[in-house]
Write a protein that holds these residues in place. Structure first.
Motif, PDB file in Angstrom:
ATOM      1  N   MET A   1      31.153  37.385  30.552  1.00  0.00           N
ATOM      2  CA  MET A   1      30.038  36.724  29.880  1.00  0.00           C
ATOM      3  C   MET A   1      29.955  35.296  30.399  1.00  0.00           C
ATOM      4  O   MET A   1      30.963  34.709  30.801  1.00  0.00           O
ATOM      5  CB  MET A   1      30.250  36.710  28.357  1.00  0.00           C
ATOM      6  CG  MET A   1      30.475  38.084  27.737  1.00  0.00           C
ATOM      7  SD  MET A   1      28.988  39.106  27.750  1.00  0.00           S
ATOM      8  CE  MET A   1      28.038  38.318  26.468  1.00  0.00           C
ATOM      9  N   GLY A   2      28.762  34.732  30.402  1.00  0.00           N
ATOM     10  CA  GLY A   2      28.601  33.361  30.869  1.00  0.00           C
ATOM     11  C   GLY A   2      27.545  32.617  30.074  1.00  0.00           C
ATOM     12  O   GLY A   2      26.570  33.213  29.603  1.00  0.00           O
ATOM     13  N   TRP A   3      27.747  31.323  29.915  1.00  0.00           N
ATOM     14  CA  TRP A   3      26.761  30.441  29.289  1.00  0.00           C
ATOM     15  C   TRP A   3      26.617  29.224  30.175  1.00  0.00           C
ATOM     16  O   TRP A   3      27.607  28.548  30.492  1.00  0.00           O
ATOM     17  CB  TRP A   3      27.201  30.022  27.882  1.00  0.00           C
ATOM     18  CG  TRP A   3      26.255  29.034  27.234  1.00  0.00           C
ATOM     19  CD1 TRP A   3      25.035  29.309  26.707  1.00  0.00           C
ATOM     20  CD2 TRP A   3      26.460  27.629  27.074  1.00  0.00           C
ATOM     21  NE1 TRP A   3      24.443  28.165  26.212  1.00  0.00           N
ATOM     22  CE2 TRP A   3      25.306  27.107  26.418  1.00  0.00           C
ATOM     23  CE3 TRP A   3      27.483  26.748  27.408  1.00  0.00           C
ATOM     24  CZ2 TRP A   3      25.158  25.759  26.104  1.00  0.00           C
ATOM     25  CZ3 TRP A   3      27.340  25.407  27.092  1.00  0.00           C
ATOM     26  CH2 TRP A   3      26.192  24.924  26.445  1.00  0.00           C
TER      27      TRP A   3
ATOM     28  N   ASP B   1      36.765  37.504  37.819  1.00  0.00           N
ATOM     29  CA  ASP B   1      35.432  38.029  37.550  1.00  0.00           C
ATOM     30  C   ASP B   1      34.780  38.352  38.881  1.00  0.00           C
ATOM     31  O   ASP B   1      35.017  37.659  39.883  1.00  0.00           O
ATOM     32  CB  ASP B   1      34.566  37.005  36.812  1.00  0.00           C
ATOM     33  CG  ASP B   1      35.098  36.688  35.429  1.00  0.00           C
ATOM     34  OD1 ASP B   1      35.598  37.610  34.763  1.00  0.00           O
ATOM     35  OD2 ASP B   1      35.018  35.504  35.024  1.00  0.00           O
ATOM     36  N   CYS B   2      33.949  39.382  38.909  1.00  0.00           N
ATOM     37  CA  CYS B   2      33.253  39.723  40.151  1.00  0.00           C
ATOM     38  C   CYS B   2      31.953  40.438  39.839  1.00  0.00           C
ATOM     39  O   CYS B   2      31.728  40.891  38.714  1.00  0.00           O
ATOM     40  CB  CYS B   2      34.140  40.585  41.057  1.00  0.00           C
ATOM     41  SG  CYS B   2      34.383  42.276  40.475  1.00  0.00           S
ATOM     42  N   SER B   3      31.103  40.542  40.843  1.00  0.00           N
ATOM     43  CA  SER B   3      29.861  41.290  40.688  1.00  0.00           C
ATOM     44  C   SER B   3      30.163  42.782  40.750  1.00  0.00           C
ATOM     45  O   SER B   3      31.208  43.212  41.256  1.00  0.00           O
ATOM     46  CB  SER B   3      28.878  40.910  41.798  1.00  0.00           C
ATOM     47  OG  SER B   3      29.404  41.270  43.059  1.00  0.00           O
ATOM     48  N   GLU B   4      29.234  43.569  40.244  1.00  0.00           N
ATOM     49  CA  GLU B   4      29.427  45.021  40.214  1.00  0.00           C
ATOM     50  C   GLU B   4      29.653  45.589  41.610  1.00  0.00           C
ATOM     51  O   GLU B   4      30.475  46.479  41.803  1.00  0.00           O
ATOM     52  CB  GLU B   4      28.211  45.683  39.568  1.00  0.00           C
ATOM     53  CG  GLU B   4      28.394  47.161  39.260  1.00  0.00           C
ATOM     54  CD  GLU B   4      29.421  47.431  38.165  1.00  0.00           C
ATOM     55  OE1 GLU B   4      30.078  48.485  38.227  1.00  0.00           O
ATOM     56  OE2 GLU B   4      29.561  46.583  37.269  1.00  0.00           O
TER      57      GLU B   4
END
Length: 201
Positions: free
Chosen positions: A189-191, A168-171
């Motif tokens: 997605m994150g919770w 996962d990474c930032s845009e």
């Protein structure tokens, strides 16, 4: 250069033979790629493995005893956890070792990353590598150390039998990972737990 010979195998997280020699050769002079070592929490040249991770997020205050306990757990499961570091062994400016290399395990940790291997039921009990916690010290930017970390983690995942390696990474970091051979797949997605209890594992 054989960077891990001076570090006892029992102090390394996993077998250093999993790190391809050709990736070692692509590093800047005096830098080595190796598995995380039991002593990498020690402060050297005002940095350590944990301080390097601070470029990512809050690390917190971790006592040596707690670091050792976590390291031992990961080492006992070293078919699942592969954390690597890049160590700058060039002697610090103004030190007696300036202009020469310090001993392996006594240099400055300047980059780190992990690939976790997940055991699946799908794909005939397949394995999936999850890349996490890619960190490069601010003063080491521009040396392609992040690229070398990613290349090495991908190579480890391939060698242990993963059918894919994901992250996962930032845009803003998408272009970098595309250059590393990744392609956009799905949406992260994150919770987050509002009031986390103390970790029990």
């Amino acid at each position: 250069m054989a960077p891990v010979q001076a570090i006892p195998k029992s102090d390394l997280l996993f077998d250093a033979a999993l790190i391809p020699a050709e990736l070692q050769a692509r590093l800047p002079a005096g830098h080595v790629l190796r598995p995380l070592a039991r002593t990498d929490n020690q402060l050297r040249a005002n940095t350590s493995f944990l301080k390097t991770l601070e470029v990512l997020t809050t690390v917190g205050t971790i006592a040596d005893a707690d670091f050792q306990k976590r390291f031992t757990y990961l080492q006992q499961h070293n078919d699942q956890y592969f954390t690597i570091v890049i160590e700058d062994m060039n002697g610090p400016v103004g030190s007696p070792s300036e202009g020469s290399l310090v001993a392996p395990g006594r240099g400055k940790i300047v980059a780190a990353g992990t690939v976790l291997v997940e055991r699946k039921f799908i794909h005939e009990l397949g394995l999936v590598g999850h890349i996490e916690d890619i960190a490069v010290s601010a003063d080491q930017q521009g040396k392609k150390l992040g690229l070398r970390i990613i290349e090495t983690l991908k190579a480890i995942g391939e060698q242990v039998g993963c059918y894919k390696v994901i992250l996962d990474c930032s845009e803003k970091n998408v272009p970098f990972y595309v250059k590393c051979g990744f392609e956009r797949k799905g949406v992260e997605m994150g919770w987050y737990v509002k009031k986390p209890v103390q970790a029990k594992l």
